[in-house]
Write an enzyme that holds these catalytic residues in place. Sequence first.
Site, PDB file in Angstrom:
ATOM      1  N   HIS A 191       0.794  -1.180   0.044  1.00 10.44           N
ATOM      2  CA  HIS A 191      -0.196  -0.007   0.145  1.00 10.44           C
ATOM      3  C   HIS A 191       0.820   1.324  -0.006  1.00 10.44           C
ATOM      4  O   HIS A 191       0.545   2.326  -0.780  1.00 10.44           O
ATOM      5  CB  HIS A 191      -0.835  -0.017   1.220  1.00 10.44           C
ATOM      6  CG  HIS A 191      -1.627   1.318   1.585  1.00 10.44           C
ATOM      7  ND1 HIS A 191      -2.602   1.734   0.862  1.00 10.44           N
ATOM      8  CD2 HIS A 191      -1.096   2.318   2.369  1.00 10.44           C
ATOM      9  CE1 HIS A 191      -2.945   2.858   1.240  1.00 10.44           C
ATOM     10  NE2 HIS A 191      -2.109   3.421   2.072  1.00 10.44           N
ATOM     11  N   ASP A 201       5.808  20.685 -27.683  1.00 14.77           N
ATOM     12  CA  ASP A 201       6.256  19.247 -27.105  1.00 14.77           C
ATOM     13  C   ASP A 201       7.368  19.464 -25.960  1.00 14.77           C
ATOM     14  O   ASP A 201       7.598  20.724 -25.555  1.00 14.77           O
ATOM     15  CB  ASP A 201       6.370  18.163 -28.131  1.00 14.77           C
ATOM     16  CG  ASP A 201       6.048  16.890 -27.535  1.00 14.77           C
ATOM     17  OD1 ASP A 201       6.369  16.442 -26.070  1.00 14.77           O
ATOM     18  OD2 ASP A 201       5.359  16.023 -28.351  1.00 14.77           O
ATOM     19  N   TRP A 255       7.461   0.210   3.574  1.00 14.51           N
ATOM     20  CA  TRP A 255       7.990   0.980   2.383  1.00 14.51           C
ATOM     21  C   TRP A 255       9.297   1.384   2.654  1.00 14.51           C
ATOM     22  O   TRP A 255       9.896   1.957   1.542  1.00 14.51           O
ATOM     23  CB  TRP A 255       6.825   2.118   1.950  1.00 14.51           C
ATOM     24  CG  TRP A 255       7.246   3.335   2.488  1.00 14.51           C
ATOM     25  CD1 TRP A 255       6.776   3.810   3.755  1.00 14.51           C
ATOM     26  CD2 TRP A 255       7.573   4.436   1.964  1.00 14.51           C
ATOM     27  NE1 TRP A 255       7.147   5.070   3.959  1.00 14.51           N
ATOM     28  CE2 TRP A 255       7.579   5.453   3.074  1.00 14.51           C
ATOM     29  CE3 TRP A 255       8.597   4.761   0.764  1.00 14.51           C
ATOM     30  CZ2 TRP A 255       8.304   6.820   2.851  1.00 14.51           C
ATOM     31  CZ3 TRP A 255       9.064   5.923   0.528  1.00 14.51           C
ATOM     32  CH2 TRP A 255       8.787   7.102   1.614  1.00 14.51           C
ATOM     33  N   SER A 305      13.105   5.776 -14.819  1.00 12.24           N
ATOM     34  CA  SER A 305      12.274   6.430 -15.444  1.00 12.24           C
ATOM     35  C   SER A 305      11.956   7.856 -14.734  1.00 12.24           C
ATOM     36  O   SER A 305      11.956   8.837 -15.695  1.00 12.24           O
ATOM     37  CB  SER A 305      10.878   5.724 -15.253  1.00 12.24           C
ATOM     38  OG  SER A 305       9.642   6.728 -15.040  1.00 12.24           O
ATOM     39  N   SER A 306      11.911   8.021 -13.776  1.00 14.45           N
ATOM     40  CA  SER A 306      11.924   9.226 -12.983  1.00 14.45           C
ATOM     41  C   SER A 306      13.041  10.341 -13.255  1.00 14.45           C
ATOM     42  O   SER A 306      12.887  11.422 -13.524  1.00 14.45           O
ATOM     43  CB  SER A 306      11.558   9.182 -11.495  1.00 14.45           C
ATOM     44  OG  SER A 306      10.502   8.860 -11.232  1.00 14.45           O
ATOM     45  N   HIS A 357      13.251  12.195   2.384  1.00 16.36           N
ATOM     46  CA  HIS A 357      12.441  13.356   3.058  1.00 16.36           C
ATOM     47  C   HIS A 357      12.164  14.291   1.796  1.00 16.36           C
ATOM     48  O   HIS A 357      10.940  14.893   1.802  1.00 16.36           O
ATOM     49  CB  HIS A 357      13.071  14.108   4.050  1.00 16.36           C
ATOM     50  CG  HIS A 357      12.134  15.171   4.756  1.00 16.36           C
ATOM     51  ND1 HIS A 357      11.061  14.671   5.408  1.00 16.36           N
ATOM     52  CD2 HIS A 357      12.074  16.340   4.250  1.00 16.36           C
ATOM     53  CE1 HIS A 357      10.031  15.757   5.800  1.00 16.36           C
ATOM     54  NE2 HIS A 357      11.054  16.869   5.034  1.00 16.36           N
ATOM     55  N   GLU A 375      11.593  13.394  -1.090  1.00 23.07           N
ATOM     56  CA  GLU A 375      10.606  12.714  -1.809  1.00 23.07           C
ATOM     57  C   GLU A 375       8.977  13.194  -1.387  1.00 23.07           C
ATOM     58  O   GLU A 375       8.176  13.313  -1.985  1.00 23.07           O
ATOM     59  CB  GLU A 375      10.605  11.200  -1.562  1.00 23.07           C
ATOM     60  CG  GLU A 375       9.353  10.317  -2.125  1.00 23.07           C
ATOM     61  CD  GLU A 375       9.304  10.193  -3.532  1.00 23.07           C
ATOM     62  OE1 GLU A 375      10.324  10.795  -4.238  1.00 23.07           O
ATOM     63  OE2 GLU A 375       8.572   9.162  -4.007  1.00 23.07           O
ATOM     64  N   TYR A 408       8.437  16.356  -0.355  1.00 25.18           N
ATOM     65  CA  TYR A 408       8.185  17.274  -1.055  1.00 25.18           C
ATOM     66  C   TYR A 408       8.010  17.428  -2.726  1.00 25.18           C
ATOM     67  O   TYR A 408       7.195  18.206  -3.167  1.00 25.18           O
ATOM     68  CB  TYR A 408       9.380  18.595  -0.742  1.00 25.18           C
ATOM     69  CG  TYR A 408       9.175  18.919   0.773  1.00 25.18           C
ATOM     70  CD1 TYR A 408       8.240  19.825   1.096  1.00 25.18           C
ATOM     71  CD2 TYR A 408      10.089  18.097   1.664  1.00 25.18           C
ATOM     72  CE1 TYR A 408       8.047  20.435   2.360  1.00 25.18           C
ATOM     73  CE2 TYR A 408       9.689  18.648   2.931  1.00 25.18           C
ATOM     74  CZ  TYR A 408       8.809  19.474   3.250  1.00 25.18           C
ATOM     75  OH  TYR A 408       8.663  19.898   4.817  1.00 25.18           O
ATOM     76  N   SER A 450      -2.067  26.764  -6.372  1.00 27.33           N
ATOM     77  CA  SER A 450      -1.800  28.193  -6.847  1.00 27.33           C
ATOM     78  C   SER A 450      -2.327  28.348  -8.218  1.00 27.33           C
ATOM     79  O   SER A 450      -2.508  29.570  -8.635  1.00 27.33           O
ATOM     80  CB  SER A 450      -0.189  28.053  -6.875  1.00 27.33           C
ATOM     81  OG  SER A 450       0.415  27.928  -5.630  1.00 27.33           O
ATOM     82  N   HIS A 487      15.136  13.903  10.772  1.00 27.46           N
ATOM     83  CA  HIS A 487      14.238  13.778  11.700  1.00 27.46           C
ATOM     84  C   HIS A 487      13.286  12.752  11.612  1.00 27.46           C
ATOM     85  O   HIS A 487      12.286  12.671  12.615  1.00 27.46           O
ATOM     86  CB  HIS A 487      13.347  15.544  11.421  1.00 27.46           C
ATOM     87  CG  HIS A 487      12.607  15.435  10.054  1.00 27.46           C
ATOM     88  ND1 HIS A 487      12.202  16.619   9.560  1.00 27.46           N
ATOM     89  CD2 HIS A 487      12.056  14.496   9.417  1.00 27.46           C
ATOM     90  CE1 HIS A 487      11.755  16.336   8.467  1.00 27.46           C
ATOM     91  NE2 HIS A 487      11.252  15.003   8.551  1.00 27.46           N
ATOM     92  N   HIS A 488      13.449  11.892  10.793  1.00 25.38           N
ATOM     93  CA  HIS A 488      12.896  10.406  10.656  1.00 25.38           C
ATOM     94  C   HIS A 488      13.502   9.487  11.487  1.00 25.38           C
ATOM     95  O   HIS A 488      12.934   8.496  11.703  1.00 25.38           O
ATOM     96  CB  HIS A 488      12.930  10.059   9.077  1.00 25.38           C
ATOM     97  CG  HIS A 488      11.872  10.814   8.089  1.00 25.38           C
ATOM     98  ND1 HIS A 488      10.602  10.695   7.991  1.00 25.38           N
ATOM     99  CD2 HIS A 488      12.396  11.887   7.662  1.00 25.38           C
ATOM    100  CE1 HIS A 488      10.224  11.424   7.319  1.00 25.38           C
ATOM    101  NE2 HIS A 488      11.105  12.497   6.785  1.00 25.38           N
ATOM    102  N   THR A 503       6.368  27.477   4.042  1.00 21.33           N
ATOM    103  CA  THR A 503       5.324  26.747   4.048  1.00 21.33           C
ATOM    104  C   THR A 503       3.929  27.428   4.473  1.00 21.33           C
ATOM    105  O   THR A 503       3.020  27.701   3.885  1.00 21.33           O
ATOM    106  CB  THR A 503       5.080  25.363   4.644  1.00 21.33           C
ATOM    107  OG1 THR A 503       6.522  24.464   4.328  1.00 21.33           O
ATOM    108  CG2 THR A 503       3.934  24.439   4.295  1.00 21.33           C
ATOM    109  N   LYS A 543       3.080  30.172   2.089  1.00 19.47           N
ATOM    110  CA  LYS A 543       2.382  29.755   1.024  1.00 19.47           C
ATOM    111  C   LYS A 543       0.629  29.936   1.477  1.00 19.47           C
ATOM    112  O   LYS A 543       0.110  30.484   0.963  1.00 19.47           O
ATOM    113  CB  LYS A 543       2.647  28.394   0.446  1.00 19.47           C
ATOM    114  CG  LYS A 543       3.579  28.183  -0.569  1.00 19.47           C
ATOM    115  CD  LYS A 543       3.948  26.727  -0.771  1.00 19.47           C
ATOM    116  CE  LYS A 543       5.409  26.843  -1.638  1.00 19.47           C
ATOM    117  NZ  LYS A 543       5.069  27.106  -2.841  1.00 19.47           N
ATOM    118  N   ARG A 552       2.404   2.181  14.592  1.00 19.56           N
ATOM    119  CA  ARG A 552       1.920   1.581  13.281  1.00 19.56           C
ATOM    120  C   ARG A 552       2.405   0.420  12.921  1.00 19.56           C
ATOM    121  O   ARG A 552       3.276  -0.332  13.648  1.00 19.56           O
ATOM    122  CB  ARG A 552       2.522   2.633  12.227  1.00 19.56           C
ATOM    123  CG  ARG A 552       4.036   2.864  12.150  1.00 19.56           C
ATOM    124  CD  ARG A 552       4.903   3.933  11.459  1.00 19.56           C
ATOM    125  NE  ARG A 552       4.529   3.801  10.112  1.00 19.56           N
ATOM    126  CZ  ARG A 552       5.306   4.291   9.052  1.00 19.56           C
ATOM    127  NH1 ARG A 552       6.182   5.327   9.772  1.00 19.56           N
ATOM    128  NH2 ARG A 552       5.063   4.611   7.928  1.00 19.56           N
TER     129      ARG A 552
END
Lengths: 335, 528
Positions: free
Chosen positions: B59, B88, B124, B152-153, B238, B240, B242, B253, B287-288, B313, B316, B435
Amino acid sequence: MTPPVRPRLLLIIGVLAALLALAGAAAAGNGGFGPTSPASPNAEGIATSFWFVTALVLGVFLLVESLLVVFVVRFRRRKRPRDADGPQIHGSNRLELAWTAGPVLILFAIAVFVFAKLPGIIDSPDATASGGPLRIEVVGHQFYWQFRYPNGVIAIDRMRAPAGRPVVLDVTAPDWDVNHSWWIPRLGGKIDAIPGRMNTTWFRANEPGFYEGRCAELCGAFHAKMLTGVEVLPQADFDEWLTTAFSAQHQADPALGRELWEGVCAKCHGLAAEGGYGPTLAAATLTNRDALETVIRNGRALPGRNVMPSVGRDWTAAQLQSLYAYLEAEFGSQG
Amino acid sequence: MASWLVTVDHKRIGILYLATAGLFFLLAGVLALLIRIQLARPDQSVLTGDSYNEVVTMHGTAMVFFVVVPILAGLGNFLVPLQIGARDMAFPRLNAFSYWLFAAGGIVFALSFFAQGGAARTGWTAYPPLSVLSPGNGQDLWILSLHLLTVSSLAGAINFIVTIHNMRTAGMSWMRMPLFVWAIEVYAWLLLLVLPALSAGLTLLLLERRFPGTFHFFVPEDGGSPVLYQHVFWFFGHPEVYIMILPAMGIISEILPVFSRKPAFGYKAIALSTVAIGCFSMIVWAHHMFTVGLSNYLNAWFMVVSMVIAVPTGMKIFNWLATLWRGNLSLDTPMWFAIGFLSIFTVGGLSGIYLAAFPIDWQVHDTYFVVAHFHYVLFGGSLFAIIGGLFYWWPKMFGRFLSERLGKLTFALLFVGFNVTFFPQHMLGLLGMPRRIYTYSEGGLWQAYNMVSTVGSFLMGVGVLVFMLAIARSRTGRRAGNDPWLGDTLEWYTTSPPPPHNFDTVPYVTSARPLSDLRRSLKERSAL
């Protein structure tokens, strides 16, 4: 073309009201809106920090959400044409400055508060009166916790500790095991048990009682069953337990054997060895000391998906003898 | 039909991305419901410990790597060339290559359920030693699928950067670029900078798994360090976060000004805060890892920089609010999702402050509080913005509207369902529920909150079904003109759907809102 807004607004407001009501009801007993009643100075420090952050955060939350609701209600289109432009305002340096400085001040306050509380959370108080802190080694295994006291006494899953005296925990996991995390919510924050690494944490339970906890780092199929707890006893009762256990554990001790069976073996093989995740164990297997030692020390890779970890590679001879004694008393007569 | 298989048109590739990621969204959603069924009551045995771990792992991985990131890649693909007035992407065939690698990765990922020993089941994050010791081939296929995806990315990121830097139409300076394009620019740079760390970490993991005793990176028995992997993973992990939220913010926006009939308040502040968040996101990773026992000086550093991110943040959020102020708000479905985003994302941002303060994190780390936090950011944040964006750009993509009635119903179900599902999870975490546990025995509040959460998840499930119904019905939906919402950006200048070459002519761009300028000058001319 635009449908009326009010029913949807009412819906949202209704849901928010329902949530608030739920919150109010639950808050009557704290209900999970803050850390569960702390019972040790470090847990208290964390809880105080939590409530300090909550006070500020709640203010920001209410400000933003109420502005949002007010703006949506106040500036919705109503009878204006869709293409009627609002005032073409492109920004305001003064406002930008304000909502940069505001959060900075709030975060600064939080950081200062947390750092001020930090020493009380990380440093265990001296306990000269009661002869210094008690040091217990905590080792996370798949899927049990093993505790070793300074005099060599071993306990599984259930830690016993004296009330009112600081207890320092050296937390780790064996090199061949996986990561775990030691956590007794009412006695402070969690600390990971990582193979090859020694971490330290502490608590000082104010009152006798039983404090539940569990492993907080995914460690495999039985992560959810890695429950633990600290039974806090008055100092005299604790001393008595420790001396009794010390003399019992010099040789085969069926009481320790029972703890080992229930904490280490039974989670997968069942309390009566009836099988479950692991296979059913025949009485003959359970009383064959050599075969048992091989499996306990080395684990077993079964074809298919199950792997038995080497649960007891680091057990002492007395530990094994205790388990044998318990198993022979429990299963020997049947075989 | 076959022309879709060999297409190099950025619009078709974008739609392929969206469709494929949509399938994975359904798969990952079903897995989420399985989790909620298993946890609805204490001591259930719908899933075993192993199968629960598979479901949780798949998941999370699916939602992050095969849903949110590729949907954003799809929207970016469709929109970036249109919004900058290009024909294009810079490298159309590389673009197709990116999509097909993603599809291949997705197939490997989906089929890994049938691997010997089942799918990956170490979360994950795949922390070693567990992920090294985990038997079977599921974990290896999981690594393979992510390897394909990172390549790919990376190719996609390079394509976006080259396109944005070189192919903007005449007059479109950096400060006249649509805010969505700004977000994709930062998204692409972040992918380029941090994905190699993930690839490296996964390669080491694979080597250590397949050649035990030869390689010693992460397992301490062989002299490795489990914490090293966590550093490598979160150095990617991390940013990721963002990567998944910045383009969603870009969508917000775009929607808010159009449906408020105002320019974006503080365009420069929004654009620059996107860049600032991107930069800071690369220095906050530990911080993780507050509970692994790093030095408290390090913890303090990572706490302070994590809090610093809250400043751009917050900027925004306040700029968006100011955009609404004194506007002429058309409350159509895209706008509802944008408003929902604002209200939900704020909660997710604020709960992040608890996690940044490391002593508090010691209490809530790896509990349902964290689960609630990142779902407020990633579902209530990213996915709400994405669904709003789909309602907004659907007429441009297919020339027909999605039903407004079904759209608002989707929003209501998702908004209510979301909060009912995830708000109680904050409380569960504080009550002590970690968790990734497959069951629990506690009754009382644990049971009550878990049941409420499960009920909410099914409300969301119904919301997704209504959304699918809206999509199915859109084949005969109301036709849209070139510019049905009175948009600000260049994609609304061409036909809906746009022709293969996008534009016959592109007007000279003199501001960040070329279409609004055009409408004004037309009005002035007709008034003369």
